[in-house]
Design an enzyme around this catalytic site. Sequence first.
Site, short mmCIF file in Angstrom:
data_model
loop_
_atom_site.label_atom_id
_atom_site.label_comp_id
_atom_site.label_asym_id
_atom_site.label_seq_id
_atom_site.Cartn_x
_atom_site.Cartn_y
_atom_site.Cartn_z
N GLU A 363 0.89 -1.16 -0.11
CA GLU A 363 0.30 -0.28 0.12
C GLU A 363 1.16 1.07 -0.49
O GLU A 363 0.66 2.45 0.33
CB GLU A 363 -0.93 0.18 0.86
C1 FAD Z 1 2.16 -9.83 0.38
C2 FAD Z 1 1.97 -8.19 -0.52
C3 FAD Z 1 0.45 -8.10 -0.58
C4 FAD Z 1 0.42 -6.79 -0.90
N1 FAD Z 1 -1.36 -6.93 -2.42
C5 FAD Z 1 -1.39 -5.62 -2.83
C6 FAD Z 1 -2.88 -6.25 -3.46
O1 FAD Z 1 -3.37 -6.11 -2.51
N2 FAD Z 1 -2.92 -5.07 -3.99
C7 FAD Z 1 -2.66 -4.24 -4.94
O2 FAD Z 1 -2.85 -3.77 -6.11
N3 FAD Z 1 -1.05 -4.93 -4.80
C8 FAD Z 1 -0.17 -5.27 -3.82
N4 FAD Z 1 0.79 -5.54 -3.41
C9 FAD Z 1 1.87 -4.58 -4.20
C10 FAD Z 1 2.76 -3.58 -3.24
O3 FAD Z 1 1.26 -3.07 -2.89
C11 FAD Z 1 4.06 -3.27 -3.96
O4 FAD Z 1 4.75 -3.93 -4.23
C12 FAD Z 1 4.73 -2.10 -3.39
O5 FAD Z 1 3.62 -0.66 -3.42
C13 FAD Z 1 6.11 -1.72 -4.98
O6 FAD Z 1 6.14 -2.38 -5.32
P1 FAD Z 1 7.12 -3.60 -6.34
O7 FAD Z 1 7.30 -4.76 -5.05
O8 FAD Z 1 6.64 -3.45 -7.70
O9 FAD Z 1 8.40 -2.28 -5.65
P2 FAD Z 1 8.92 -1.34 -6.71
O10 FAD Z 1 8.10 -0.64 -7.04
O11 FAD Z 1 10.08 -2.06 -7.98
O12 FAD Z 1 9.82 -0.74 -6.42
C14 FAD Z 1 11.20 -1.21 -4.93
C15 FAD Z 1 12.27 -0.41 -4.41
O13 FAD Z 1 12.33 0.92 -5.15
C16 FAD Z 1 11.69 1.69 -4.17
N5 FAD Z 1 11.20 2.66 -5.52
C17 FAD Z 1 10.45 3.08 -6.67
N6 FAD Z 1 10.69 4.09 -7.10
C18 FAD Z 1 11.45 5.07 -6.65
C19 FAD Z 1 11.68 6.21 -6.35
N7 FAD Z 1 10.71 7.55 -7.46
N8 FAD Z 1 12.11 6.81 -5.30
C20 FAD Z 1 13.05 6.32 -4.15
N9 FAD Z 1 12.57 4.53 -4.36
C21 FAD Z 1 11.26 4.44 -5.21
C22 FAD Z 1 10.33 1.08 -3.37
O14 FAD Z 1 10.31 2.72 -2.62
C23 FAD Z 1 11.77 0.47 -2.94
O15 FAD Z 1 11.91 -0.06 -2.10
C24 FAD Z 1 1.10 -6.39 -2.31
C25 FAD Z 1 2.53 -6.81 -2.06
C26 FAD Z 1 2.88 -8.19 -1.54
C27 FAD Z 1 4.35 -8.14 -1.06
#
Ligand code: FAD
Lengths: 383, 269
Positions: A363
Amino acid sequence: MDFKFTDETQLLQEMVREFTEKEIQPIAAEIDEEERFPEEMVAKMAELGFLGIPFPEEYGGSGMTNLDYVVAVEEISKACASTGVIVSAHTSLAAWPIYNYGTEEQKQKYLIPLATGEKLGAFGLTEPGAGTDAAGQETKAEDKGDYYLLNGSKIFITNGYYADIYIIFAMTDRELGNRGISAFILEKGMPGFSFGTKEKKMGIRASATYELIFEDVKVPKENLLGELNKGFGVAMATLDGGRLGIGAQALGIAEGAFNAALAYVKEREQFGRPLAKFQNTQFRLADMYSRIESSKLTLYRAVCLKDEGVPYSTEAAMAKLLCSETAREVTWQAVQLFGGYGYTREYPVERMMRDAKITEIYEGTSEVMKMVIWGHLNRVDSI
Amino acid sequence: MNILVCVKQVPDTTEIKIDPVKKTLIRTGVPSILNTYDAYALEQALQLKDKDPDNVKIVVASMGPQQAESILRDCLAVGAESAYLITDRKFGGSDTYATSYILSQSVAKIVEQEGSFDMIFCGKQAIDGDTAQVGPQLGEHLGLHQITYAINISLNEEKNKALITRELDEGKVVVEAQLPVLVTFTKTDDLRFASIKNKMKSKRAEIKEINYDDLAGIDDTKIGLNGSPTRVVKSFTPDVKTDGIIIREDNPDEAFEKFAAELEKVKLY
Ligand SMILES: Cc1cc2nc3c(=O)[nH]c(=O)nc-3n(C[C@H](O)[C@H](O)[C@H](O)COP(=O)(O)OP(=O)(O)OC[C@H]3O[C@@H](n4cnc5c(N)ncnc54)[C@H](O)[C@@H]3O)c2cc1C
């Protein structure tokens, strides 16, 4: 300024606490170990009205406030963070957008069964290429006259497979970027809507995290949620509320670990006296407690703003940031206070430490929380 | 079908600790709860209501101080229809005999409002006093036959007889009783939780009060401290005794094996 719960909130807290201690706590370790989604517990909670706490009774809810809802998620998460997120994702991410953006027909058809808990809800925004950059949606919905044709996939969807009703985001106009995203209500069982792999996770292992696959899913026109191309706003507003739920989950995890540690240090003896007699132990616990209390106040304040109907997204971001960091720190310290025993699955702090980490990620990651907070600071000259 | 369930507010004895030095109960901070066995009695009434929701009415009554209102609300929250608090300074200090007498007088009053009762349920005993006297005494005062230590109750087709399972030390006994009847219950099924909605509704519900003045014709010599024949002569902490075990086997050799295994466990030889 009044820091007291109303009698109703107090009563609700006692009820949920009693239910959690008698029903959830005894199975928390087991469902984590088995990675088993607790369907029977969801049914029990539904019967008691735990799945529609902040919605009006006319829509099947319990007619309570958002503060009541957050207090419930906190109490549940003290014993089981998986169960906490099941309730939170269902309430904040699936039922709330229908309550806020839905037409009367959509509320009758979808909000009522969600709020009564007859059906479970989920929210699908994240995709392989669209995580933090949620606007990078690949899933698309084409207007075919009578219906929208949905193609694409979602990953990491909490309550996936077990949920009956899904809020799904898709591109309706790629040219417009994040102004070309729309929200839809999907039902499990619609032809072309299927489930991919279930994630194997570090923590919250009893919550189900699934991949959703859409292959030529015909979504009826009346299932568009909110206005066409206004879906990104729906997602962002929904996540603002969701962060209160995750803040509560994180806070509950921290409190659960703290309570376990407080009891343990009074029992465990080394050098002829309980660990609690060492000043290092006392100082650690004092720090942990102070963090918990300050995070709690930030969270409750943000929720009260939502209940008042005034903007709260900066406060929600601060609350989630603080509560999730508190959960990480307090569970880490709790394991340390337990020593080797804390590292084993004999004690709940091992699970709690694993569960805490996700609250800094989903989230909106902690980095995203800081972006939201900066977004506010960028508009002001002083605080 | 009218059922009256008599309930008592008690300190949560699982939370009471004994002061290791003074050997007295530490009562401060101990929450007050609905007596556990009364909760089981109510649960049995609720199960009868689940089976026949339109025809079963559950009324709860408690004698106690004003604060006992909270357990009556708990009963309303899980499905009782109306609640009576029997309270008066004149009732203070009553022992089991005086209490059951006041209850019996109050039942007549409640009947005026609710109609007569087909069944009166009580817990087998209160977890604070542990006397197990009030239920049977109430039955005597009211001239009802009584079935004690019940764990289950069901009604016949005509709804004029109850089939009751009693749990005794030596096993279970099923008895049939003509209504009206008074039944005391021991631990039965799991208890239900109130829903949020019903819990909140119960907070605002009316609790009807019965005071001394409402009970015309009550005999003053049978109530309160002066009307209580019981006198506490001495209190002491009894020695802790663990339960004995009975080994029953058709084959004496097997019985002996088990007996020897038990001896081995306690290292008695
Ligand atoms: C157990 C679990 C349940 C989930 N449930 C849901 C759900 O019900 N519905 C849903 O839609 N999603 C869900 N998610 C997805 C979750 O919201 C995302 O994993 C999260 O938003 C991060 O996206 P990502 O994993 O693609 O990481 P990325 O976006 O690839 O980020 C990787 C790292 O880079 C950092 N980063 C990225 N961009 C920037 C920037 N511009 N500046 C600085 N730092 C940055 C991030 O903060 C993070 O530390 C879930 C994830 C998990 C693991």
